[in-house]
Motif scaffolding. Structure first.
Motif, PDB file in Angstrom:
ATOM      1  N   UNK A  69     -50.357  -6.621  21.879  1.00 30.44           N
ATOM      2  CA  UNK A  69     -51.091  -6.057  22.888  1.00 30.44           C
ATOM      3  C   UNK A  69     -51.098  -4.387  22.569  1.00 30.44           C
ATOM      4  N   UNK A  70     -50.273  -3.803  21.830  1.00 29.48           N
ATOM      5  CA  UNK A  70     -50.110  -2.363  21.660  1.00 29.48           C
ATOM      6  C   UNK A  70     -50.985  -2.136  20.664  1.00 29.48           C
ATOM      7  N   UNK A  71     -51.420  -2.669  19.679  1.00 31.25           N
ATOM      8  CA  UNK A  71     -52.171  -2.101  18.630  1.00 31.25           C
ATOM      9  C   UNK A  71     -53.226  -3.010  18.254  1.00 31.25           C
ATOM     10  N   UNK A  72     -54.389  -2.361  17.617  1.00 27.92           N
ATOM     11  CA  UNK A  72     -55.807  -2.673  17.497  1.00 27.92           C
ATOM     12  C   UNK A  72     -55.844  -2.793  15.834  1.00 27.92           C
ATOM     13  N   UNK A  75     -59.582  -1.729   9.791  1.00 27.94           N
ATOM     14  CA  UNK A  75     -59.942  -2.104   8.473  1.00 27.94           C
ATOM     15  C   UNK A  75     -59.403  -1.129   7.431  1.00 27.94           C
ATOM     16  N   UNK A  76     -58.727  -1.570   6.354  1.00 26.93           N
ATOM     17  CA  UNK A  76     -58.319  -0.698   5.218  1.00 26.93           C
ATOM     18  C   UNK A  76     -58.970  -1.482   4.165  1.00 26.93           C
ATOM     19  N   UNK A  77     -59.784  -0.821   3.366  1.00 30.68           N
ATOM     20  CA  UNK A  77     -60.396  -1.308   2.178  1.00 30.68           C
ATOM     21  C   UNK A  77     -59.455  -1.146   1.079  1.00 30.68           C
ATOM     22  N   UNK A  78     -59.323  -2.083   0.204  1.00 37.29           N
ATOM     23  CA  UNK A  78     -58.594  -1.834  -1.141  1.00 37.29           C
ATOM     24  C   UNK A  78     -56.945  -2.017  -1.187  1.00 37.29           C
ATOM     25  N   UNK A  79     -56.361  -2.778  -0.578  1.00 33.64           N
ATOM     26  CA  UNK A  79     -54.836  -3.007  -0.429  1.00 33.64           C
ATOM     27  C   UNK A  79     -54.351  -3.034  -1.748  1.00 33.64           C
ATOM     28  N   UNK A  80     -53.371  -2.046  -2.204  1.00 26.83           N
ATOM     29  CA  UNK A  80     -52.478  -1.996  -3.383  1.00 26.83           C
ATOM     30  C   UNK A  80     -51.257  -1.972  -3.103  1.00 26.83           C
ATOM     31  N   UNK A  81     -50.363  -2.851  -3.603  1.00 33.30           N
ATOM     32  CA  UNK A  81     -48.837  -2.833  -3.223  1.00 33.30           C
ATOM     33  C   UNK A  81     -48.536  -1.846  -4.141  1.00 33.30           C
ATOM     34  N   UNK A  88     -44.521   2.625   4.629  1.00 31.49           N
ATOM     35  CA  UNK A  88     -45.730   3.625   4.815  1.00 31.49           C
ATOM     36  C   UNK A  88     -46.693   2.821   5.873  1.00 31.49           C
ATOM     37  N   UNK A  89     -47.225   1.489   5.662  1.00 35.80           N
ATOM     38  CA  UNK A  89     -47.900   0.915   6.468  1.00 35.80           C
ATOM     39  C   UNK A  89     -47.323   0.561   7.809  1.00 35.80           C
ATOM     40  N   UNK A  90     -46.237   0.249   7.888  1.00 35.44           N
ATOM     41  CA  UNK A  90     -45.635   0.113   9.274  1.00 35.44           C
ATOM     42  C   UNK A  90     -45.602   1.602  10.030  1.00 35.44           C
ATOM     43  N   UNK A  91     -45.244   2.636   9.312  1.00 35.52           N
ATOM     44  CA  UNK A  91     -45.136   4.063  10.194  1.00 35.52           C
ATOM     45  C   UNK A  91     -46.620   4.394  10.391  1.00 35.52           C
ATOM     46  N   UNK A  92     -47.673   4.174   9.678  1.00 38.89           N
ATOM     47  CA  UNK A  92     -49.018   4.452   9.877  1.00 38.89           C
ATOM     48  C   UNK A  92     -49.614   3.678  10.928  1.00 38.89           C
ATOM     49  N   UNK A  93     -48.985   2.225  11.410  1.00 39.82           N
ATOM     50  CA  UNK A  93     -49.484   1.603  12.435  1.00 39.82           C
ATOM     51  C   UNK A  93     -48.849   2.155  13.791  1.00 39.82           C
ATOM     52  N   UNK A  94     -47.657   2.472  13.816  1.00 41.60           N
ATOM     53  CA  UNK A  94     -47.078   3.115  14.797  1.00 41.60           C
ATOM     54  C   UNK A  94     -47.537   4.554  15.173  1.00 41.60           C
ATOM     55  N   UNK A  95     -47.865   5.183  14.350  1.00 43.80           N
ATOM     56  CA  UNK A  95     -48.466   6.429  14.623  1.00 43.80           C
ATOM     57  C   UNK A  95     -50.156   6.508  14.916  1.00 43.80           C
ATOM     58  N   UNK A  96     -50.739   5.611  14.171  1.00 46.00           N
ATOM     59  CA  UNK A  96     -52.353   5.514  14.450  1.00 46.00           C
ATOM     60  C   UNK A  96     -52.663   4.380  15.618  1.00 46.00           C
ATOM     61  N   UNK A  97     -51.824   3.468  15.792  1.00 45.07           N
ATOM     62  CA  UNK A  97     -52.054   2.374  16.773  1.00 45.07           C
ATOM     63  C   UNK A  97     -53.159   1.554  16.326  1.00 45.07           C
ATOM     64  N   UNK A  99     -54.432  -0.916  12.674  1.00 42.20           N
ATOM     65  CA  UNK A  99     -54.235  -1.187  11.091  1.00 42.20           C
ATOM     66  C   UNK A  99     -54.850  -2.469  10.705  1.00 42.20           C
ATOM     67  N   UNK A 100     -54.766  -2.651   9.463  1.00 40.76           N
ATOM     68  CA  UNK A 100     -55.200  -3.976   8.769  1.00 40.76           C
ATOM     69  C   UNK A 100     -54.035  -4.889   9.036  1.00 40.76           C
ATOM     70  N   UNK A 101     -54.386  -6.184   8.425  1.00 41.43           N
ATOM     71  CA  UNK A 101     -53.385  -7.298   8.419  1.00 41.43           C
ATOM     72  C   UNK A 101     -51.883  -6.807   7.943  1.00 41.43           C
TER      73      UNK A 101
END
Length: 191
Positions: A69-72, A75-81, A88-97, A99-101
């Motif tokens: 419900x909280x996040x939309x 798309x982020x092109x070119x995932x690289x582990x 970093x990705x979790x923090x981006x999701x929480x901040x930007x609301x 993100x990608x899968x």
């Protein structure tokens, strides 16, 4: 002349070594700060969304619904582990609301880990839940009572006819969706 060249090369080598050490320290400091921010944000969300008296399954379901419900999707092109990508990705999701899968998986994995203390891992591999064709994807797996369960809030939110189809489902029951977990790489959710 040879001695002077040797001294100059030695100075350059020492400077490069010092730079690498400082860069490593700076990188570690930045990663530690990000880890602290992530832990703080995750703790805040968990304390708001679940009760300590809730069962592990109830906590996981509440957080699953919260993430959906909280996040939309963004798309982020070119995932690289890389080392620490999941934080970093979790923090981006929480901040930007959005993100990608990979963001969905990372955010949910850290929430699940904090809320339950269970073994939680992020699977990165191939899935066919969106288009009928295998495509790169990330999801979460949680171990409860020595069994692994899939929790994939991104797939559940955006795949057709999937309401709660990907919430706490036994891993083996979704083998075909996740390409039999062939070539899947796992990353543990750890602060």
């Amino acid at each position: 002349m040879l001695k002077k060249n040797f001294i100059n090369k030695t100075r350059i080598a020492v400077l490069l070594l010092a730079f690498c050490i400082i860069a490593g320290i700076c990188t570690s400091t930045v990663q530690a700060a990000a880890g602290g921010q992530l832990n703080e944000k995750v703790t805040q969300i968990v304390n708001q969304k679940v009760k300590s008296s809730d069962s592990a399954k109830k906590k996981l379901k509440k957080l699953f619904t919260y993430v959906q419900k909280q996040y939309d999707y963004g798309r982020k092109v070119g995932f690289e582990a890389y080392s620490g990508w999941e934080k970093d990705y979790a923090l981006e999701m929480f901040e930007q609301k959005k993100g990608s899968c990979y963001h969905y998986a990372a955010a949910y994995a850290f929430l699940a880990k904090k809320a339950t203390g269970c073994n939680v891992r992020i699977g990165v591999g191939q899935a066919d839940g969106f288009s009928g064709n295998m495509q790169p994807h990330a999801w979460v797996e949680v171990e409860l009572d020595s069994k692994w369960y899939i929790c994939d809030p991104n797939m559940d939110k955006y795949a057709a006819n999937s309401s709660k189809k990907y919430c706490l489902k036994k891993r083996n029951s979704l083998k075909s969706t996740y390409n039999k977990f062939k070539d899947t790489k796992y990353y543990n959710a750890a602060f």
